[in-house]
Scaffold this active site. Structure first.
Site, mmCIF file in Angstrom:
data_model
loop_
_atom_site.group_PDB
_atom_site.id
_atom_site.type_symbol
_atom_site.label_atom_id
_atom_site.label_comp_id
_atom_site.label_asym_id
_atom_site.label_seq_id
_atom_site.Cartn_x
_atom_site.Cartn_y
_atom_site.Cartn_z
ATOM 1 N N HIS A 182 0.838 -1.207 0.000
ATOM 2 C CA HIS A 182 0.000 0.000 0.000
ATOM 3 C C HIS A 182 0.872 1.256 0.000
ATOM 4 C CE1 HIS A 182 -3.885 -2.040 0.405
ATOM 5 N NE2 HIS A 182 -3.186 -2.958 1.060
ATOM 6 N N TYR A 225 4.557 -3.267 10.676
ATOM 7 C CA TYR A 225 4.245 -1.856 10.469
ATOM 8 C C TYR A 225 5.263 -0.972 11.176
ATOM 9 C CZ TYR A 225 -0.457 -3.044 8.703
ATOM 10 O OH TYR A 225 -1.523 -3.526 7.977
#
Length: 316
Positions: free
Chosen positions: A34, A303
């Protein structure tokens, strides 16, 4: 937020990031998945009954500021919006509870996930990477999909091109555990539905669009007026599996409305903010706890590791 102390978890996270790099190349300053995105800001207003499900602060206050990131799939910062690989699209919401205090929702536009565990997801990514140069069938990814029905179902799920980020629905990958002030608890998965309704392009219509049509359109749309999404929790019944992201719950499960996000403007410094913000799939707030899904701790570690690297990259 510190990195977890589990060395095996960190090693698995590093292996996953290496596979993303193998598949998509190195793009310093961007997310490994993304990568292409944009952030808008606005306000979350809870539904009248939201506190009956959870005592979380953003569900009990009159309103909470939010930042919302829309994104394309893949680790390619310049992937065309009408490329089939740009879907599933992502939507991440940060609820700004106080200075240095927040909770997030991370979702994407396909309901589900291709792997039960991090190890299985790594095997999937390795199969994709190995198939790039494969000359015979079944390729490694074909063999993987043939032996992993949940991954095959995810890959084969319809992923049409939306006419707008604001006209697509988004789904939380993992279940959360919601608890109200009385101690009553339910498991649920987030569903984020556009107030404008879903609207998708056929292949011919998508092919006619510009490579940046979704990002151009969302900027034009928010300049004309607020963009609204309603946030729901699909609630599990007793006996439903709550620790496996590949298992869907029946559509007759209750859809509990949590509130409305209203987006009003782009973030002030989009490129800088995208580098800085590190979303967290674990809620870390009283009233919403993570389930025992094994993907949660791993995703949070990935992340954080990738986000710290992103922050140190030179400004574009």
């Amino acid at each position: 937020m510190p990195l977890p102390s589990d060395e095996k978890l960190i090693a698995l996270g590093d292996d996953l990031l290496q596979q993303f790099e193998t598949i998509f190349g190195q793009h310093p300053g961007f997310r490994p998945a993304h990568a292409k995105g944009t952030i808008l800001t606005g306000t979350f207003t809870p539904a009248a009954n939201a506190a009956s499900l959870s005592r979380a602060p953003h569900l009990t206050r009159p309103s909470t500021p939010v930042s919302v990131r829309f994104s394309n799939s893949t680790g390619l910062p310049l992937i065309p919006d009408n490329d089939p690989n740009a879907s599933p699209h992502g939507l991440a919401i940060r609820f700004h509870l106080a200075e240095h205090s927040h909770t997030d929702i991370v979702s994407h536009s396909t309901d589900g996930f291709p792997a039960r565990t991090g190890e299985e997801f790594l095997e999937f990514l390795r199969a994709i990477a190995a198939s790039a140069s494969a000359t015979s069938h079944p390729t490694p990814v074909e063999a993987f999909l043939g032996s992993h029905p949940a991954a095959l179902a995810f890959v084969q799920a319809a992923k049409p091109n939306p006419s707008s980020f604001a006209r697509e629905s988004y789904f939380g990958v993992t279940a959360m555990h919601f608890t109200n002030k009385d101690g009553d608890s339910r498991y649920g998965r987030y569903r984020i539905l556009p107030e404008a309704g879903n609207d998708f392009l056929d292949d011919a219509g998508a092919a006619e669009k510009s490579p940046n049509y979704l990002f151009d359109e969302i900027a034009e749309r928010v300049a004309k007026g607020p963009i609204k999404f309603r946030i729901f929790a699909q609630l599990a019944n007793d006996g439903d599996v709550v620790d496996n992201a590949t298992i869907h719950w029946a559509e007759d499960r209750e859809q509990f409305e949590l509130g409305t996000v209203e987006l009003t403007q782009p973030v002030a410094d989009n490129a800088h903010e995208q580098k800085q913000i590190i979303f967290d799939p674990i809620p870390r707030v009283d009233g919403i706890e993570p389930s025992d899904d094994p993907l949660l701790e791993l995703r949070a570690a990935v992340y954080l590791i990738s986000g710290r690297k992103r922050r140190t990259a030179p400004e574009q």
